[in-house]
Design an enzyme around this catalytic site. Structure first.
Site, PDB file in Angstrom:
ATOM      1  N   GLN A  91       0.772  -1.228  -0.060  1.00  0.00           N
ATOM      2  CA  GLN A  91       0.040   0.244   0.003  1.00  0.00           C
ATOM      3  C   GLN A  91       0.929   1.360   0.043  1.00  0.00           C
ATOM      4  O   GLN A  91       1.478   1.572   0.998  1.00  0.00           O
ATOM      5  CB  GLN A  91      -0.631  -0.052   1.320  1.00  0.00           C
ATOM      6  CG  GLN A  91      -1.646   1.224   1.255  1.00  0.00           C
ATOM      7  CD  GLN A  91      -2.660   1.467   2.635  1.00  0.00           C
ATOM      8  OE1 GLN A  91      -2.040   1.379   3.870  1.00  0.00           O
ATOM      9  NE2 GLN A  91      -3.749   1.443   2.443  1.00  0.00           N
ATOM     10  N   ARG A 167      -5.359   9.382   3.092  1.00  0.00           N
ATOM     11  CA  ARG A 167      -4.111  10.425   3.220  1.00  0.00           C
ATOM     12  C   ARG A 167      -3.876  11.437   2.245  1.00  0.00           C
ATOM     13  O   ARG A 167      -5.050  12.173   1.956  1.00  0.00           O
ATOM     14  CB  ARG A 167      -2.748   9.437   3.148  1.00  0.00           C
ATOM     15  CG  ARG A 167      -2.846   8.381   4.206  1.00  0.00           C
ATOM     16  CD  ARG A 167      -2.971   8.826   5.640  1.00  0.00           C
ATOM     17  NE  ARG A 167      -2.988   7.763   6.598  1.00  0.00           N
ATOM     18  CZ  ARG A 167      -2.096   7.168   7.245  1.00  0.00           C
ATOM     19  NH1 ARG A 167      -0.873   7.919   7.004  1.00  0.00           N
ATOM     20  NH2 ARG A 167      -2.360   6.269   8.174  1.00  0.00           N
ATOM     21  N   LYS A 214      -7.382   2.018  -3.144  1.00  0.00           N
ATOM     22  CA  LYS A 214      -8.149   2.096  -2.050  1.00  0.00           C
ATOM     23  C   LYS A 214      -8.944   3.428  -1.991  1.00  0.00           C
ATOM     24  O   LYS A 214      -8.637   4.510  -1.900  1.00  0.00           O
ATOM     25  CB  LYS A 214      -7.375   2.281  -0.625  1.00  0.00           C
ATOM     26  CG  LYS A 214      -8.391   2.418   0.714  1.00  0.00           C
ATOM     27  CD  LYS A 214      -7.523   1.895   1.772  1.00  0.00           C
ATOM     28  CE  LYS A 214      -8.503   2.220   2.971  1.00  0.00           C
ATOM     29  NZ  LYS A 214      -8.087   1.355   4.290  1.00  0.00           N
ATOM     30  N   CYS A 343     -14.010 -12.627  15.181  1.00  0.00           N
ATOM     31  CA  CYS A 343     -13.711 -11.021  15.814  1.00  0.00           C
ATOM     32  C   CYS A 343     -15.103 -10.519  16.013  1.00  0.00           C
ATOM     33  O   CYS A 343     -16.171 -10.430  15.262  1.00  0.00           O
ATOM     34  CB  CYS A 343     -13.056 -10.393  14.668  1.00  0.00           C
ATOM     35  SG  CYS A 343     -13.227  -8.473  15.109  1.00  0.00           S
ATOM     36  N   CYS A 346     -14.542  -5.626  19.256  1.00  0.00           N
ATOM     37  CA  CYS A 346     -14.683  -4.707  20.457  1.00  0.00           C
ATOM     38  C   CYS A 346     -13.525  -3.602  20.270  1.00  0.00           C
ATOM     39  O   CYS A 346     -13.385  -2.687  21.159  1.00  0.00           O
ATOM     40  CB  CYS A 346     -14.148  -5.680  21.569  1.00  0.00           C
ATOM     41  SG  CYS A 346     -12.437  -6.693  21.298  1.00  0.00           S
ATOM     42  N   CYS A 350      -6.362  -4.605  19.232  1.00  0.00           N
ATOM     43  CA  CYS A 350      -6.169  -4.302  17.796  1.00  0.00           C
ATOM     44  C   CYS A 350      -5.874  -2.764  17.783  1.00  0.00           C
ATOM     45  O   CYS A 350      -4.835  -2.404  18.034  1.00  0.00           O
ATOM     46  CB  CYS A 350      -6.975  -4.777  16.934  1.00  0.00           C
ATOM     47  SG  CYS A 350      -8.562  -4.356  17.112  1.00  0.00           S
ATOM     48  N   CYS A 362      -4.696  -9.234  20.006  1.00  0.00           N
ATOM     49  CA  CYS A 362      -6.004  -9.510  19.843  1.00  0.00           C
ATOM     50  C   CYS A 362      -6.799 -10.117  21.380  1.00  0.00           C
ATOM     51  O   CYS A 362      -5.831 -10.868  21.939  1.00  0.00           O
ATOM     52  CB  CYS A 362      -6.667 -10.662  18.927  1.00  0.00           C
ATOM     53  SG  CYS A 362      -8.223 -11.071  19.057  1.00  0.00           S
TER      54      CYS A 362
END
Ligand SMILES: Cc1cc2nc3c(=O)[nH]c(=O)nc-3n(C[C@H](O)[C@H](O)[C@H](O)COP(=O)(O)O)c2cc1C
Ligand code: SF4
Length: 367
Positions: A91, A167, A214, A343, A346, A350, A362
């Site tokens: 990325q 960004r 993205k 997952c 919560c 992370c 986690c």
């Protein structure tokens, strides 16, 4: 039962062995721990890992593609991930934080007068003036650096690049930050120019490389996300980005609001549900035939299969779910769905771990 998840995909020219991608995730780990974590996620069966926030300029946060040490690090990640039969995507990003403006907050942060939560909105206030005042010569250097960084990424073993549409690309895209009066500001096509030039710089140097984008979407009713592309401006941005050479879109909510909007917990008022950003994929689907990757609260194998089958997305990116259980893909493929550590969104270890500088972990981990 999960045959679509486990089917291959031509993703902008790249052969994905299945439909699961590890979403870009900054980990805050040591380099050694990071390489091992990426290897572990690859071993769990996903088709590709996207390494978050790889800087396009020699001086940026995070390991640099321009230094021997940085190249060795990325090569180690690529080797570890490839050995597990998984592909790797970089990325590429350029921060939109004004480093000079940030310096004035350093004493406050060091003496704990300013907390990290308070720092974020203060930095966000600097983004507009920074983007609006960036000289054209500097803009050209940065957009060109996307091309150079992509070349280096391929040299060290990345199979694909993703242009981070948030960004700096995202703040140029958004009229909330971009108040320029030159050819990079004003109309949606002008505000898309920075991103388009970044993509073109890659395409010029690497005519065959798959380029993911993205695509960070700003929602207005109700308002969420400040950078990125307004829903109503998507037709212009998608067309221009596709013409510039983008080969797939990774669609999500735009940033520069609360981090919990882009990484939503289960109790989020708007995005607490499974597949929370898929409505943005539906909009992008109307505008392009390129493959689309969904992301955001994708945890349930039956739900993911259904959305893929319905063609709402061509592949599913997961960040927190693969942190909670890297073996999600292999467990789905071998009919061991009930063994998955789901997952629960919560955000405790992370996002919480990252914010507290403990590294991303986690609640399921034994540490
Ligand atoms: C700890 C953490 C770090 C992240 N870092 C990045 C990043 O570097 N770049 C990026 O584009 N998204 C980043 N994200 C956002 C994820 O890619 C993803 O869009 C988001 O978490 C929603 O997907 P999920 O519900 O599968 O977690 C990060 C998310 C988390 C939880
Ligand atoms: S800490 Fe909570 S939100 Fe984060 S990955 Fe684990 S279960 Fe998911």
């Amino acid at each position: 039962m999960h045959e679509t998840i486990n089917s291959p995909l031509n993703y902008g020219g790249l052969h994905l062995k299945n439909r699961i991608i590890f979403a870009p995730t900054t980990m805050g780990l040591t380099q050694e721990a990071f390489v091992e974590r990426m290897r572990r996620i690859a071993a769990g069966g996903c088709a590709m890992i996207i390494i978050g926030d790889v800087p396009v300029l020699p001086r940026g946060f995070g390991p640099s593609l321009y230094s021997k040490k940085g190249m060795a690090f990325y090569r180690a990640v690529a080797d570890a991930v490839h050995r597990e039969g998984c592909l790797l995507c970089a990325q590429l990003h350029q921060s939109d934080s004004d480093l000079k403006a940030m310096l004035k907050y350093v004493p406050g942060v060091l003496t704990k007068r300013i907390s990290m939560e308070e720092l974020r909105p203060l930095l966000n206030q600097q983004v507009g003036p920074y983007i609006t005042g960036l000289p054209e010569k500097k803009v050209a250097q940065i957009t060109d650096a996307f091309g150079r960084a992509a070349q280096l990424a391929v040299e060290v073993g990345f199979d694909m690049v993703q242009v981070h549409g948030d960004r700096m690309c995202g703040s140029f895209s958004s009229a909330l930050f971009n108040h320029r009066t030159d050819r990079y500001g004003g109309s949606p096509a002008n505000r898309a120019r920075f991103a388009v030039e970044a993509v073109s710089a890659i395409r010029r140097r690497l005519p065959q490389l798959p380029i993911d984008y993205k695509l960070a979407v700003r929602q207005e009713e109700p308002h969420y996300g400040n950078a990125g592309v307004l829903e109503s401006e998507l037709p212009i941005f998608v067309l221009l980005l596709e013409e510039a050479g983008v080969t797939s879109f990774h669609v999500t909510l735009a940033n520069h609001g609360d981090l919990c909007d882009t990484i939503p917990p289960k109790n989020h008022p708007q995005f607490g549900t499974e597949g929370c950003f898929l409505t943005f994929c539906d909009q992008v689907r109307q505008l392009t035939n390129l493959p689309i990757c969904g992301v955001g609260g994708l945890t349930d194998p039956a739900f993911v299969e259904e959305q893929l089958k319905a063609h709402r997305m061509d592949c599913a990116a997961m960040s927190r779910q693969l942190i909670a259980d890297p073996d999600w893909p292999n467990k789905v493929f071998s009919s061991r769905v009930e063994e998955i550590h789901r997952c629960v969104r919560c955000n405790k270890e992370c996002l919480g771990g990252m914010m507290a500088h403990r590294g991303v972990h986690c609640i399921y981990e034994d540490r």
